[in-house]
Design a protein around this motif. Structure first.
Motif, short mmCIF file in Angstrom:
data_model
loop_
_atom_site.label_atom_id
_atom_site.label_comp_id
_atom_site.label_asym_id
_atom_site.label_seq_id
_atom_site.Cartn_x
_atom_site.Cartn_y
_atom_site.Cartn_z
N LYS A 1 72.99 79.30 -53.40
CA LYS A 1 74.11 80.17 -52.42
C LYS A 1 73.72 80.04 -51.05
O LYS A 1 74.20 80.71 -50.29
CB LYS A 1 73.96 81.36 -53.01
CG LYS A 1 74.81 81.44 -54.67
CD LYS A 1 76.05 80.80 -54.76
CE LYS A 1 76.41 81.00 -56.35
NZ LYS A 1 77.70 80.21 -56.62
N TYR A 2 72.64 79.57 -50.63
CA TYR A 2 72.06 79.59 -49.18
C TYR A 2 73.07 78.77 -48.37
O TYR A 2 73.36 77.31 -49.02
CB TYR A 2 70.84 79.01 -48.95
CG TYR A 2 70.38 78.76 -47.45
CD1 TYR A 2 70.26 79.83 -46.67
CD2 TYR A 2 70.50 77.72 -47.03
CE1 TYR A 2 70.00 79.63 -45.25
CE2 TYR A 2 70.11 77.26 -45.52
CZ TYR A 2 70.10 78.29 -44.88
OH TYR A 2 69.85 78.00 -43.36
N MET A 3 73.33 79.11 -47.25
CA MET A 3 74.75 78.37 -46.61
C MET A 3 74.13 78.49 -44.83
O MET A 3 73.93 79.64 -44.38
CB MET A 3 76.06 78.87 -46.58
CG MET A 3 76.63 78.25 -47.89
SD MET A 3 77.13 76.55 -47.71
CE MET A 3 78.18 76.78 -46.41
N PRO A 4 73.74 77.56 -44.40
CA PRO A 4 73.16 77.71 -42.95
C PRO A 4 74.59 78.28 -42.19
O PRO A 4 75.46 77.82 -42.31
CB PRO A 4 72.92 76.17 -42.34
CG PRO A 4 73.82 75.42 -43.35
CD PRO A 4 73.79 76.07 -44.69
N ALA A 5 74.04 79.02 -40.98
CA ALA A 5 75.25 79.49 -40.16
C ALA A 5 75.60 78.32 -39.31
O ALA A 5 75.15 77.18 -39.25
CB ALA A 5 74.41 80.64 -39.07
N ALA A 6 76.99 78.45 -38.99
CA ALA A 6 77.77 77.27 -38.26
C ALA A 6 76.89 76.80 -37.06
O ALA A 6 76.84 75.58 -36.77
CB ALA A 6 79.24 77.59 -37.97
N ASN A 7 76.52 77.71 -36.14
CA ASN A 7 75.74 77.17 -34.80
C ASN A 7 74.43 76.42 -35.35
O ASN A 7 74.01 75.57 -34.62
CB ASN A 7 75.65 78.47 -34.17
CG ASN A 7 74.70 79.42 -34.86
OD1 ASN A 7 74.51 79.73 -35.86
ND2 ASN A 7 73.67 80.24 -33.92
N LEU A 8 73.75 76.99 -36.30
CA LEU A 8 72.55 76.12 -36.84
C LEU A 8 72.88 74.84 -37.23
O LEU A 8 72.34 73.95 -36.98
CB LEU A 8 72.03 76.93 -37.94
CG LEU A 8 70.86 78.16 -37.68
CD1 LEU A 8 70.39 78.85 -38.88
CD2 LEU A 8 69.61 77.72 -36.66
N LEU A 9 73.94 74.65 -38.04
CA LEU A 9 74.34 73.43 -38.52
C LEU A 9 74.63 72.47 -37.37
O LEU A 9 74.06 71.38 -37.43
CB LEU A 9 75.44 73.56 -39.55
CG LEU A 9 76.11 72.33 -40.19
CD1 LEU A 9 75.29 71.77 -41.05
CD2 LEU A 9 77.62 72.51 -40.89
N VAL A 10 75.35 72.95 -36.58
CA VAL A 10 75.60 72.16 -35.32
C VAL A 10 74.26 71.59 -34.61
O VAL A 10 74.33 70.41 -34.16
CB VAL A 10 76.66 72.83 -34.43
CG1 VAL A 10 76.75 71.94 -33.36
CG2 VAL A 10 77.92 72.84 -35.17
N ALA A 11 73.38 72.79 -34.33
CA ALA A 11 72.26 72.28 -33.57
C ALA A 11 71.27 71.46 -34.35
O ALA A 11 70.71 70.56 -33.74
CB ALA A 11 71.42 73.83 -33.36
N TRP A 12 71.16 71.62 -35.44
CA TRP A 12 70.46 70.79 -36.46
C TRP A 12 70.75 69.39 -36.42
O TRP A 12 70.20 68.22 -36.00
CB TRP A 12 70.43 71.19 -37.85
CG TRP A 12 69.54 72.55 -38.03
CD1 TRP A 12 68.75 73.17 -37.32
CD2 TRP A 12 69.54 73.33 -39.31
NE1 TRP A 12 68.29 74.22 -37.85
CE2 TRP A 12 68.76 74.20 -39.21
CE3 TRP A 12 70.43 73.13 -40.54
CZ2 TRP A 12 68.62 75.54 -40.10
CZ3 TRP A 12 70.10 74.22 -41.49
CH2 TRP A 12 69.48 75.27 -41.20
N SER A 13 72.31 69.20 -36.76
CA SER A 13 72.66 67.86 -36.83
C SER A 13 72.52 67.13 -35.64
O SER A 13 72.20 65.86 -35.33
CB SER A 13 74.04 67.97 -37.45
OG SER A 13 75.13 68.51 -36.29
N LYS A 14 72.98 67.63 -34.25
CA LYS A 14 72.93 66.99 -32.87
C LYS A 14 71.66 66.78 -32.54
O LYS A 14 71.25 65.65 -31.96
CB LYS A 14 73.77 67.71 -31.98
CG LYS A 14 75.49 67.83 -32.39
CD LYS A 14 76.04 68.55 -31.05
CE LYS A 14 77.39 68.35 -31.46
NZ LYS A 14 78.16 67.24 -31.42
N SER A 15 70.55 67.69 -32.52
CA SER A 15 69.46 67.65 -32.40
C SER A 15 68.71 66.35 -33.10
O SER A 15 68.03 65.61 -32.66
CB SER A 15 68.55 68.86 -32.56
OG SER A 15 67.32 68.50 -32.16
N MET A 16 68.86 66.30 -34.43
CA MET A 16 68.29 65.30 -35.40
C MET A 16 68.93 63.92 -34.90
O MET A 16 68.25 63.01 -34.82
CB MET A 16 68.77 65.61 -36.83
CG MET A 16 68.24 64.49 -37.74
SD MET A 16 66.40 64.56 -37.89
CE MET A 16 66.07 63.25 -39.24
#
Length: 270
Positions: free
Chosen positions: A225-240
């Motif tokens: 049930k863990y879901m990353p916050a939208a801002n984290l998701l965007v930051a992780w993906s673009k930084s990666m």
């Protein structure tokens, strides 16, 4: 009038303090009962058992060959001035074998003088069998001359989520199988397809790199049930994706485990 108001406020404050501490005082003043320490939930949800747990080496780099697991054994009734041994049994049917798959670093099963808990420390060993099988260790607490086992079962949840949890047993599993965590698995999480627009397809190698780069707490991000916050998701993906582009520009592209497929994030991270 001011004095009366101060008295009223003081009384209300004392009532609040008393109410907050009442459950804790009742808990510690109970008979000497031994149990695996549960979860003290916030609000009015109460204190619930935690009778299962798991760990996967599949989410950590290949060079990590062991890990520590801590399990708290707790007693009600408050501390005493003597050491009190307790009785615990490790099921012979367990597939996680001591000396092969783990080492128990706790030499004695004792609630020490002045204490109300003991910490069992397990050193988990990354063995080849964990790559194909999920191994388990079953433990059970028993009464002895020092402790009872009065707190046993508790019903948790309601409706279809209703289940019986146990204070005196603990089922622990270990594997080295890197399946997608709940938030990244479309078979378990309907929203995962949208997330994959940023993260791309799951792979154990990609997960391990991201976990290291972003200092993920594995217990958190792999929880159901863990879901990353939208801002984290965007930051992780673009930084990666920036990292992957830089590695490719330097002539050291990052490939998936097959050594052929270039690692990349989802279409929204490009």
């Amino acid at each position: 009038m001011n004095n009366i108001n101060k008295i009223i406020i003081a009384v209300v404050f004392l009532v609040c303090i008393t109410s907050c501490k009442q459950a804790e005082l009742e808990y510690h003043s109970a008979n000497n009962t031994i149990l695996f320490e549960g979860i003290d939930q916030t609000g009015n949800k109460g204190y619930v058992p935690q009778d299962t747990n798991s760990f996967s080496f599949g989410y950590v780099p290949d060079n990590i060959k062991d890990s520590l697991y801590f399990l708290s054994v707790f007693t009600t009734g408050g501390p005493q001035s003597i050491d009190r041994p307790y009785k615990i049994d490790f099921s012979k049917n367990s597939t996680l074998k001591e000396g092969i798959d783990y080492e128990l670093l706790t030499p004695q099963f004792v609630i020490r003088s002045g204490e109300v808990r003991d910490i069992l420390v397990f050193r988990l060993l990354r063995t080849p069998k964990m790559q194909t099988d999920t191994l388990f260790l079953d433990m059970k607490l028993f009464p002895n001359e020092n402790f009872e086992t009065e707190m046993v079962n508790q019903i948790v949840g309601t409706g279809i989520n209703k289940k019986k949890k146990n204070f005196t047993t603990h089922h622990f599993t270990v594997d080295d199988i890197a399946g997608a965590p709940w938030f990244w698995d479309p078979k378990k999480n309907p929203s995962a397809t949208s997330l994959m627009g940023y993260l791309g397809d799951f792979s154990a190698k990609k997960f391990q790199i991201m976990a290291s780069r972003f200092n993920w707490d594995l217990d958190v991000v792999t929880a159901e049930k863990y879901m990353p916050a939208a801002n984290l998701l965007v930051a992780w993906s673009k930084s990666m994706q920036v990292y992957l582009n830089q590695m490719e520009a330097m002539g050291t592209p990052v490939y998936e485990v097959d050594g052929i497929t270039l690692m990349k994030m989802g279409k929204y991270a490009q």
